[in-house]
Write a protein that holds these residues in place. Structure first.
Motif, short mmCIF file in Angstrom:
data_model
loop_
_atom_site.label_atom_id
_atom_site.label_comp_id
_atom_site.label_asym_id
_atom_site.label_seq_id
_atom_site.Cartn_x
_atom_site.Cartn_y
_atom_site.Cartn_z
N ASP A 11 44.79 30.75 35.21
CA ASP A 11 45.38 30.45 36.51
C ASP A 11 44.44 29.62 37.37
O ASP A 11 44.87 28.80 38.18
CB ASP A 11 45.71 31.76 37.26
CG ASP A 11 46.90 32.48 36.63
OD1 ASP A 11 47.43 31.94 35.65
OD2 ASP A 11 47.26 33.55 37.12
N PHE A 26 42.15 40.41 32.80
CA PHE A 26 41.56 39.81 34.00
C PHE A 26 41.02 38.41 33.72
O PHE A 26 41.29 37.46 34.46
CB PHE A 26 40.44 40.68 34.55
CG PHE A 26 39.71 40.02 35.68
CD1 PHE A 26 40.21 40.09 36.97
CD2 PHE A 26 38.54 39.30 35.46
CE1 PHE A 26 39.57 39.45 38.02
CE2 PHE A 26 37.89 38.66 36.50
CZ PHE A 26 38.40 38.74 37.77
N ARG A 31 43.61 35.68 33.11
CA ARG A 31 44.23 35.29 34.38
C ARG A 31 43.27 34.42 35.21
O ARG A 31 43.66 33.38 35.74
CB ARG A 31 44.62 36.55 35.16
CG ARG A 31 45.13 36.25 36.55
CD ARG A 31 45.97 37.37 37.09
NE ARG A 31 47.24 37.46 36.38
CZ ARG A 31 48.30 38.14 36.85
NH1 ARG A 31 48.22 38.78 38.00
NH2 ARG A 31 49.41 38.19 36.16
N LEU A 32 42.02 34.87 35.29
CA LEU A 32 41.05 34.13 36.10
C LEU A 32 40.89 32.69 35.62
O LEU A 32 41.00 31.74 36.40
CB LEU A 32 39.68 34.83 36.05
CG LEU A 32 38.52 34.12 36.76
CD1 LEU A 32 38.74 34.08 38.25
CD2 LEU A 32 37.19 34.81 36.44
#
Lengths: 220, 220
Positions: A207, A200, A203-204
DNA sequence: GTCTATACCGCGATAGAC
DNA sequence: GTCTATCGCGGTATAGAC
């Protein structure tokens, strides 16, 4: 007074070092859970499997134990941020930093809670470290991040709050462990928890912040 | 035993309520900084400007004070997540949640630290709340987020870790306040700190997670 | 309802035998 | 170096005067 102290240090035997190790291990266990004021020497002595006077033979006061513990843990604690490299790829650097911090939270949760307790209580014993070495280190790394944003590699953002957010999200899994486990349910295993967190958070942050010129180069 | 307790509650005077308020205010000040075990009734009595026996007249034990305090603070603490709306726009909902949590960290830092201390120490007094009401609430809101991801409004991600990361990043500014201030330097004002945090976190979470069909509709 | 006085215990730390 | 015994202090809690 300075000379005997030095002499004592020099002729410290292997047994003495092992005992001190044993005491600091127990002190970490207790201080990390109750904080300095909430901990008692009795508790530390119990965990260490020693008598209270014996323990006080190696560390003459409760504060001496706490100080020795903090000093030792501090060394390893600042290291991950130090290896933050200006010349590296921002995505790789940030991803690597998140991973290392998460591994620390997973493998050394008591060390994380020791600092959390200390800072929660106003950081009375490490204020000079926060204002000195830590601030200097963060200032330096903030410049690295700012260079990335100015080079168009990272979305414009405040580098200090970026660092704070990586600290808080990763340390959360050590400091608030009981809450995390309570919410996820006891079915959740330690490794699953951290794999999920890693996926998570990468990605946070990647991205969300890192612009991807590399992908354009690969498939234009 | 239940009847006298109820009777006592009923004939509680305004003065009694004010005193209790005064005590709980002082207890919040002390407990939030030192944790339960590190706090003493003397300290609370000092802050409250009352004598120790007088204080023990209103709350018969230290635990009674702590419990009353936790119970009261818990009510207001779960509220922001409850108002998380499934039918709302994901960007608006997440932005609003971050803002509210940051406002709580700014305006009620002691309440935040009270919980942080409690959870750091293993949550002995609120474990049932974490496993019961809190877990139920988070489970419900996780479903809301999952619906958003399945509708293509939010990037696929683990909703639990999303909630954890919002909790940790926002509460960080209350719980680790001394560290944040030490790193940013004393020149930084309270309002600047929180405006900067709000700007950063909104960008991180919205740009990082929320897909933007709305923007396509506005300027196609 | 609020104070003074105090009981009683556990705390950090020390002394002295072994 | 490690123990038993103990000091002095500050902790929670209570009794009883006002």
């Amino acid at each position: 007074m300075a000379i005997p102290r030095a002499a004592q240090t020099l002729r410290r035997t292997r047994i003495q070092e092992e005992k001190e190790e044993q005491i600091l291990e127990a002190a970490l266990e207790v201080f990390s859970q109750r904080g300095f004021h909430g901990s008692t020497i009795d508790q530390i002595a119990d965990v260490a499997g020693m008598s209270k006077p014996n323990l006080l033979y190696y560390f003459r006061t409760k504060e001496a134990m706490h100080r020795a513990l903090i000093d030792r843990v501090l060394e390893n604690w600042l290291e991950p941020l130090q290896s933050f490299d200006a010349d590296g790829d921002p995505g790789q650097e940030i991803r690597g930093y998140i991973r290392r911090k998460l591994e620390l939270a997973r493998d050394f949760p008591r060390e994380s809670r020791l600092f959390a307790n200390e800072i929660l209580q106003g950081a009375p014993h490490i204020m000079t470290v926060l204002e000195g070495p830590l601030k200097a280190l963060v200032d330096a790394k903030a410049k690295v991040i700012r260079a990335w944003t100015e080079a168009g590699k990272v979305r414009p953002c405040d580098p200090y709050h970026l660092i704070f957010s990586i600290w808080s999200t990763t340390q959360h899994y050590a400091d608030f462990d009981v809450q995390v486990r309570a919410v996820l349910g006891s079915a959740d295993a330690l490794s699953d928890r951290f794999d999920g967190a890693a996926a998570f958070l990468e990605r946070l942050f990647i991205d969300g912040l890192v612009l991807a010129p590399a992908r354009d180069e690969i498939s234009p």
